[in-house]
Design a protein around this motif. Sequence first.
Motif, PDB file in Angstrom:
ATOM      1  N   LEU A 242       0.832  -1.204   0.000  1.00 61.03           N
ATOM      2  CA  LEU A 242       0.000   0.000   0.000  1.00 61.03           C
ATOM      3  C   LEU A 242       0.868   1.255   0.000  1.00 61.03           C
ATOM      4  N   VAL A 243       1.888   1.292   0.849  1.00 61.04           N
ATOM      5  CA  VAL A 243       2.794   2.443   0.913  1.00 61.04           C
ATOM      6  C   VAL A 243       3.501   2.636  -0.424  1.00 61.04           C
ATOM      7  N   ASP A 244       4.008   1.551  -1.012  1.00 62.05           N
ATOM      8  CA  ASP A 244       4.713   1.649  -2.289  1.00 62.05           C
ATOM      9  C   ASP A 244       3.791   2.151  -3.398  1.00 62.05           C
ATOM     10  N   HIS A 245       2.571   1.635  -3.441  1.00 61.43           N
ATOM     11  CA  HIS A 245       1.615   2.076  -4.464  1.00 61.43           C
ATOM     12  C   HIS A 245       1.241   3.547  -4.282  1.00 61.43           C
ATOM     13  N   ALA A 246       1.085   3.986  -3.041  1.00 56.95           N
ATOM     14  CA  ALA A 246       0.718   5.385  -2.780  1.00 56.95           C
ATOM     15  C   ALA A 246       1.814   6.330  -3.261  1.00 56.95           C
ATOM     16  N   VAL A 247       3.072   5.979  -2.986  1.00 53.61           N
ATOM     17  CA  VAL A 247       4.197   6.811  -3.435  1.00 53.61           C
ATOM     18  C   VAL A 247       4.203   6.904  -4.959  1.00 53.61           C
TER      19      VAL A 247
ATOM     20  N   MET B 190       1.705   6.223  -7.168  1.00 53.09           N
ATOM     21  CA  MET B 190       0.481   6.769  -7.764  1.00 53.09           C
ATOM     22  C   MET B 190       0.406   8.287  -7.672  1.00 53.09           C
ATOM     23  N   PHE B 191       0.909   8.852  -6.582  1.00 54.87           N
ATOM     24  CA  PHE B 191       0.769  10.298  -6.371  1.00 54.87           C
ATOM     25  C   PHE B 191       2.090  11.057  -6.519  1.00 54.87           C
ATOM     26  N   GLY B 192       3.119  10.391  -7.028  1.00 46.79           N
ATOM     27  CA  GLY B 192       4.403  11.054  -7.216  1.00 46.79           C
ATOM     28  C   GLY B 192       4.939  11.612  -5.917  1.00 46.79           C
ATOM     29  N   ALA B 193       4.712  10.882  -4.825  1.00 44.55           N
ATOM     30  CA  ALA B 193       5.084  11.365  -3.496  1.00 44.55           C
ATOM     31  C   ALA B 193       6.536  11.026  -3.178  1.00 44.55           C
ATOM     32  N   ASP B 194       7.040  11.671  -2.151  1.00 43.98           N
ATOM     33  CA  ASP B 194       8.403  11.420  -1.694  1.00 43.98           C
ATOM     34  C   ASP B 194       8.439  10.459  -0.512  1.00 43.98           C
ATOM     35  N   ARG B 195       7.324  10.381   0.217  1.00 42.89           N
ATOM     36  CA  ARG B 195       7.264   9.557   1.421  1.00 42.89           C
ATOM     37  C   ARG B 195       5.820   9.119   1.637  1.00 42.89           C
ATOM     38  N   ALA B 196       5.638   8.084   2.430  1.00 42.58           N
ATOM     39  CA  ALA B 196       4.287   7.637   2.779  1.00 42.58           C
ATOM     40  C   ALA B 196       4.369   6.748   4.007  1.00 42.58           C
ATOM     41  N   ALA B 197       3.255   6.634   4.696  1.00 41.44           N
ATOM     42  CA  ALA B 197       3.196   5.762   5.880  1.00 41.44           C
ATOM     43  C   ALA B 197       1.755   5.339   6.120  1.00 41.44           C
ATOM     44  N   VAL B 198       1.614   4.188   6.766  1.00 46.02           N
ATOM     45  CA  VAL B 198       0.306   3.721   7.233  1.00 46.02           C
ATOM     46  C   VAL B 198       0.370   3.697   8.756  1.00 46.02           C
TER      47      VAL B 198
ATOM     48  N   GLY C 213      -6.311   2.002  21.790  1.00 45.00           N
ATOM     49  CA  GLY C 213      -6.636   3.341  21.318  1.00 45.00           C
ATOM     50  C   GLY C 213      -5.439   4.129  20.834  1.00 45.00           C
ATOM     51  N   SER C 214      -4.240   3.625  21.073  1.00 42.52           N
ATOM     52  CA  SER C 214      -3.043   4.312  20.575  1.00 42.52           C
ATOM     53  C   SER C 214      -2.916   4.079  19.070  1.00 42.52           C
ATOM     54  N   ARG C 215      -1.972   4.760  18.464  1.00 40.76           N
ATOM     55  CA  ARG C 215      -1.771   4.657  17.019  1.00 40.76           C
ATOM     56  C   ARG C 215      -0.284   4.478  16.753  1.00 40.76           C
ATOM     57  N   SER C 216       0.049   3.609  15.815  1.00 40.37           N
ATOM     58  CA  SER C 216       1.468   3.410  15.507  1.00 40.37           C
ATOM     59  C   SER C 216       1.667   3.247  14.010  1.00 40.37           C
ATOM     60  N   ALA C 217       2.868   3.617  13.555  1.00 42.58           N
ATOM     61  CA  ALA C 217       3.235   3.451  12.147  1.00 42.58           C
ATOM     62  C   ALA C 217       3.593   1.985  11.941  1.00 42.58           C
ATOM     63  N   VAL C 218       2.895   1.331  11.011  1.00 41.64           N
ATOM     64  CA  VAL C 218       3.126  -0.090  10.774  1.00 41.64           C
ATOM     65  C   VAL C 218       3.838  -0.342   9.447  1.00 41.64           C
ATOM     66  N   ALA C 219       3.894   0.653   8.598  1.00 37.94           N
ATOM     67  CA  ALA C 219       4.653   0.576   7.342  1.00 37.94           C
ATOM     68  C   ALA C 219       4.961   2.002   6.916  1.00 37.94           C
ATOM     69  N   SER C 220       6.166   2.218   6.404  1.00 37.05           N
ATOM     70  CA  SER C 220       6.525   3.571   5.973  1.00 37.05           C
ATOM     71  C   SER C 220       7.625   3.509   4.935  1.00 37.05           C
TER      72      SER C 220
ATOM     73  N   PRO D 163     -12.644   3.777  12.421  1.00 34.14           N
ATOM     74  CA  PRO D 163     -11.464   3.846  11.544  1.00 34.14           C
ATOM     75  C   PRO D 163     -10.399   2.836  11.957  1.00 34.14           C
ATOM     76  N   LEU D 164      -9.726   2.278  10.960  1.00 36.62           N
ATOM     77  CA  LEU D 164      -8.585   1.393  11.221  1.00 36.62           C
ATOM     78  C   LEU D 164      -7.333   2.214  11.471  1.00 36.62           C
ATOM     79  N   GLY D 165      -7.260   3.372  10.813  1.00 34.25           N
ATOM     80  CA  GLY D 165      -6.075   4.219  10.895  1.00 34.25           C
ATOM     81  C   GLY D 165      -6.062   5.181   9.735  1.00 34.25           C
ATOM     82  N   SER D 166      -4.875   5.446   9.174  1.00 36.88           N
ATOM     83  CA  SER D 166      -4.790   6.391   8.057  1.00 36.88           C
ATOM     84  C   SER D 166      -3.606   6.062   7.151  1.00 36.88           C
ATOM     85  N   LEU D 167      -3.759   6.481   5.904  1.00 39.11           N
ATOM     86  CA  LEU D 167      -2.684   6.445   4.920  1.00 39.11           C
ATOM     87  C   LEU D 167      -2.218   7.884   4.761  1.00 39.11           C
TER      88      LEU D 167
END
Length: 200
Positions: A65-70, A72-80, A87-94, A163-167
């Motif tokens: 998902l992170v690789d496709h987002a980078v 698809m949108f010509g991005a420099d970085r991405a994270a899920v 209830g806490s939130r953590s980066a699981v892929a970046s 919500p599961l989280g965010s991209l």
Amino acid sequence: MAGAAPPSQSTGDLLVAAADVLGSIVRAADAATDLDHRIHRAEAIGRVAGDIGSRLDPDQVLVRLVDHAVAMFGADRAAVFLYQPDGSRSAVASRGLSAAYLAAVQPPSLGSLSTSAITAGRPAFSVGFRDDPRAVATRAEIVQEGFDTICIAPLLVGAEDGPLGSLNVYHDRPHHWTDNELDTIAALASQAGVAIRTAR
């Protein structure tokens, strides 16, 4: 030497008509280009959904998902970022983000861009994010990381599930997200939410 004669009324009318025709051609070309981009993005979403949906390993789903987002949108970085049972939130892929930055943004603060996007159930973006009032809690980390623009798309499956989280997608240079891009990342996040829930 005598000056040139002023154009006749018919010449002026002809120039106005030519300008109108040229404007119509430019507008038609822009519309065709926009349609081509929309078709390409719709096809890409279908291919991405197939790719991430075919993975049974949740970690692989997130990395892809992170690789496709980078891409698809010509991005420099991405994270899920995913919410944990407590209830806490953590980066699981970046990709392209430092551990220090990822640690700093794990707990979303009230009034943050993440909270706004997840509450609205729609992607939200900010250009010049380090100066956005919604980023005041992590401004130092944003400056040190060096990106300009962020777009946050909530990962949702159903209203009853929450919500599961965010991209999160990052551009180092200012990037004004178009409505089409926002619709595309919303569709990508929706497909990803289903794939993550299925893989779990």
